[in-house]
Design a protein around this motif. Sequence first.
Motif, PDB file in Angstrom:
ATOM      1  N   GLY A  36       0.797  -1.221   0.000  1.00 19.65           N
ATOM      2  CA  GLY A  36       0.000   0.000   0.000  1.00 19.65           C
ATOM      3  C   GLY A  36       0.830   1.271   0.000  1.00 19.65           C
ATOM      4  O   GLY A  36       0.277   2.372  -0.050  1.00 19.65           O
ATOM      5  N   LYS A  37       2.165   1.110   0.023  1.00 17.34           N
ATOM      6  CA  LYS A  37       3.046   2.276   0.038  1.00 17.34           C
ATOM      7  C   LYS A  37       3.813   2.401  -1.276  1.00 17.34           C
ATOM      8  O   LYS A  37       3.938   1.434  -2.031  1.00 17.34           O
ATOM      9  CB  LYS A  37       4.023   2.179   1.220  1.00 17.34           C
ATOM     10  N   GLN A  38       4.324   3.593  -1.535  1.00 16.20           N
ATOM     11  CA  GLN A  38       5.099   3.869  -2.747  1.00 16.20           C
ATOM     12  C   GLN A  38       6.525   3.361  -2.557  1.00 16.20           C
ATOM     13  O   GLN A  38       7.205   3.720  -1.602  1.00 16.20           O
ATOM     14  CB  GLN A  38       5.126   5.368  -3.039  1.00 16.20           C
ATOM     15  N   LEU A  39       6.967   2.510  -3.465  1.00 17.44           N
ATOM     16  CA  LEU A  39       8.305   1.916  -3.383  1.00 17.44           C
ATOM     17  C   LEU A  39       9.006   2.131  -4.720  1.00 17.44           C
ATOM     18  O   LEU A  39       8.402   1.944  -5.783  1.00 17.44           O
ATOM     19  CB  LEU A  39       8.191   0.417  -3.077  1.00 17.44           C
ATOM     20  N   THR A  40      10.275   2.510  -4.662  1.00 18.36           N
ATOM     21  CA  THR A  40      11.045   2.765  -5.878  1.00 18.36           C
ATOM     22  C   THR A  40      12.336   1.959  -5.861  1.00 18.36           C
ATOM     23  O   THR A  40      13.105   2.014  -4.895  1.00 18.36           O
ATOM     24  CB  THR A  40      11.394   4.258  -6.018  1.00 18.36           C
ATOM     25  N   LEU A  41      12.563   1.187  -6.926  1.00 18.28           N
ATOM     26  CA  LEU A  41      13.803   0.435  -7.124  1.00 18.28           C
ATOM     27  C   LEU A  41      14.506   1.032  -8.337  1.00 18.28           C
ATOM     28  O   LEU A  41      13.921   1.111  -9.416  1.00 18.28           O
ATOM     29  CB  LEU A  41      13.520  -1.051  -7.375  1.00 18.28           C
ATOM     30  N   THR A  42      15.770   1.434  -8.152  1.00 20.07           N
ATOM     31  CA  THR A  42      16.525   2.063  -9.232  1.00 20.07           C
ATOM     32  C   THR A  42      17.781   1.255  -9.527  1.00 20.07           C
ATOM     33  O   THR A  42      18.635   1.081  -8.650  1.00 20.07           O
ATOM     34  CB  THR A  42      16.921   3.506  -8.866  1.00 20.07           C
ATOM     35  N   HIS A  43      17.872   0.753 -10.744  1.00 18.77           N
ATOM     36  CA  HIS A  43      19.050  -0.010 -11.167  1.00 18.77           C
ATOM     37  C   HIS A  43      20.197   0.949 -11.492  1.00 18.77           C
ATOM     38  O   HIS A  43      20.033   1.878 -12.279  1.00 18.77           O
ATOM     39  CB  HIS A  43      18.694  -0.857 -12.386  1.00 18.77           C
ATOM     40  N   THR A  44      21.353   0.717 -10.875  1.00 22.60           N
ATOM     41  CA  THR A  44      22.507   1.607 -11.081  1.00 22.60           C
ATOM     42  C   THR A  44      23.196   1.390 -12.413  1.00 22.60           C
ATOM     43  O   THR A  44      24.047   2.175 -12.822  1.00 22.60           O
ATOM     44  CB  THR A  44      23.547   1.394  -9.971  1.00 22.60           C
ATOM     45  N   GLY A  45      22.860   0.285 -13.090  1.00 19.74           N
ATOM     46  CA  GLY A  45      23.552  -0.082 -14.325  1.00 19.74           C
ATOM     47  C   GLY A  45      24.605  -1.145 -14.102  1.00 19.74           C
ATOM     48  O   GLY A  45      25.137  -1.709 -15.067  1.00 19.74           O
ATOM     49  N   ASN A  46      24.886  -1.442 -12.828  1.00 24.17           N
ATOM     50  CA  ASN A  46      25.911  -2.442 -12.503  1.00 24.17           C
ATOM     51  C   ASN A  46      25.291  -3.813 -12.249  1.00 24.17           C
ATOM     52  O   ASN A  46      24.208  -3.916 -11.657  1.00 24.17           O
ATOM     53  CB  ASN A  46      26.691  -2.021 -11.254  1.00 24.17           C
ATOM     54  N   ILE A  47      25.991  -4.847 -12.698  1.00 22.96           N
ATOM     55  CA  ILE A  47      25.624  -6.234 -12.421  1.00 22.96           C
ATOM     56  C   ILE A  47      26.884  -6.929 -11.916  1.00 22.96           C
ATOM     57  O   ILE A  47      27.941  -6.849 -12.557  1.00 22.96           O
ATOM     58  CB  ILE A  47      25.099  -6.964 -13.674  1.00 22.96           C
ATOM     59  N   PHE A  48      26.790  -7.586 -10.780  1.00 20.88           N
ATOM     60  CA  PHE A  48      27.930  -8.277 -10.198  1.00 20.88           C
ATOM     61  C   PHE A  48      27.604  -9.760 -10.038  1.00 20.88           C
ATOM     62  O   PHE A  48      26.601 -10.108  -9.403  1.00 20.88           O
ATOM     63  CB  PHE A  48      28.306  -7.680  -8.841  1.00 20.88           C
ATOM     64  N   CYS A  49      28.442 -10.618 -10.613  1.00 19.79           N
ATOM     65  CA  CYS A  49      28.197 -12.064 -10.581  1.00 19.79           C
ATOM     66  C   CYS A  49      27.937 -12.533  -9.155  1.00 19.79           C
ATOM     67  O   CYS A  49      28.686 -12.210  -8.229  1.00 19.79           O
ATOM     68  CB  CYS A  49      29.399 -12.809 -11.175  1.00 19.79           C
ATOM     69  N   CYS A  50      26.888 -13.301  -8.961  1.00 20.43           N
ATOM     70  CA  CYS A  50      26.519 -13.776  -7.637  1.00 20.43           C
ATOM     71  C   CYS A  50      27.470 -14.848  -7.118  1.00 20.43           C
ATOM     72  O   CYS A  50      27.453 -15.181  -5.931  1.00 20.43           O
ATOM     73  CB  CYS A  50      25.091 -14.311  -7.637  1.00 20.43           C
ATOM     74  N   ASN A  51      28.328 -15.374  -7.989  1.00 16.20           N
ATOM     75  CA  ASN A  51      29.292 -16.393  -7.559  1.00 16.20           C
ATOM     76  C   ASN A  51      30.679 -15.813  -7.311  1.00 16.20           C
ATOM     77  O   ASN A  51      31.219 -15.932  -6.212  1.00 16.20           O
ATOM     78  CB  ASN A  51      29.383 -17.511  -8.599  1.00 16.20           C
ATOM     79  N   CYS A  52      31.247 -15.144  -8.314  1.00 17.56           N
ATOM     80  CA  CYS A  52      32.620 -14.643  -8.188  1.00 17.56           C
ATOM     81  C   CYS A  52      32.688 -13.176  -7.822  1.00 17.56           C
ATOM     82  O   CYS A  52      33.743 -12.677  -7.418  1.00 17.56           O
ATOM     83  CB  CYS A  52      33.414 -14.910  -9.468  1.00 17.56           C
ATOM     84  N   GLY A  53      31.582 -12.456  -7.958  1.00 15.38           N
ATOM     85  CA  GLY A  53      31.537 -11.046  -7.585  1.00 15.38           C
ATOM     86  C   GLY A  53      32.042 -10.085  -8.640  1.00 15.38           C
ATOM     87  O   GLY A  53      31.999  -8.869  -8.445  1.00 15.38           O
ATOM     88  N   LYS A  54      32.517 -10.607  -9.766  1.00 16.11           N
ATOM     89  CA  LYS A  54      33.042  -9.721 -10.801  1.00 16.11           C
ATOM     90  C   LYS A  54      31.914  -9.004 -11.532  1.00 16.11           C
ATOM     91  O   LYS A  54      30.819  -9.530 -11.692  1.00 16.11           O
ATOM     92  CB  LYS A  54      33.884 -10.524 -11.802  1.00 16.11           C
ATOM     93  N   LYS A  55      32.222  -7.804 -11.982  1.00 17.10           N
ATOM     94  CA  LYS A  55      31.245  -7.033 -12.742  1.00 17.10           C
ATOM     95  C   LYS A  55      31.053  -7.673 -14.110  1.00 17.10           C
ATOM     96  O   LYS A  55      32.007  -8.114 -14.748  1.00 17.10           O
ATOM     97  CB  LYS A  55      31.724  -5.589 -12.899  1.00 17.10           C
ATOM     98  N   THR A  56      29.799  -7.753 -14.538  1.00 18.05           N
ATOM     99  CA  THR A  56      29.490  -8.384 -15.815  1.00 18.05           C
ATOM    100  C   THR A  56      28.479  -7.529 -16.561  1.00 18.05           C
ATOM    101  O   THR A  56      27.658  -6.836 -15.958  1.00 18.05           O
ATOM    102  CB  THR A  56      28.937  -9.813 -15.600  1.00 18.05           C
TER     103      THR A  56
END
Length: 274
Positions: A36-56
């Motif tokens: 019932g509330k206003q929620l905002t999710l903003t993607h920074t443009g970055n993706i980091f591998c969930c296994n090794c942590g490297k940017k992809t």
Amino acid sequence: MLGTLKKMRAHLDDAQLVQYQLVVGDGLLPLNPLIGKQLTLTHTGNIFCCNCGKKTKKSYSQGHCFVCMQKLASCDMCIMKPETCHFDQGTCREPEWAQSHCFVPHYVYLSNTSGIKVGITRHTQLPTRWIDQGATQGLPIFKVATRQISGLVEVELAKLINDKTHWQAMLKGHAEDIDLTEKAAELIPLIEAKLHEIGMQKGDYSIERLQAEIQAIHYPIDAFPKKITSHNFDKEAVVSGILQGIKGQYLIFDTGVINIRKFSAYEVSVALTD
């Protein structure tokens, strides 16, 4: 909050209502109070591998970089199709991982998502698996010795009923209750010969018939969408709206829906706005 997304954490409370938490990096945001509330999710443009942590630049297999997707056993096709397990051929990507994840008891179950379906999951993942699929009912019907055996049984049942969730229908409302116990009693005799065959191949005690109770599951939803419009961080950086409900791994906004699990490893900021 700022961090990479993971699939939402969820558990059932005493009223069988799913309590959700949004995982943002190392932080947890309780979501049920935000309906019932206003929620905002903003993607920074970055993706980091969930296994090794490297940017992809692109996410594979729900949050992996290309290299990890190619080398991890958890990303192999046999995870989606367990009946194709190739461990005995010596070609498993990670034999030790397989011993702890595939050579452990699994359940074959019936659930009610957009209708009746068959599915499988590790013995530690109920009712989490049902919640992730948006099921309103679940019933384990077999406990089996390995993931491959669960896949073999599922294949036979999938010849008789669905093995997929129609996610659009699931998000538009709850399917009518089904007597899953009665359906199991109808279906199991139809695959009895195959169960015997699998038992002969894998051992007489590899498949256990269960007599379990139907699990009811309720979701925190104020309103279902009349038309399904999907938000996509690959096309729009900002997802914002009134949070109207949560079902499966979907946030339901008045502006559309978003599958949080699909965007695992995406870095986002999360804010409550007036």
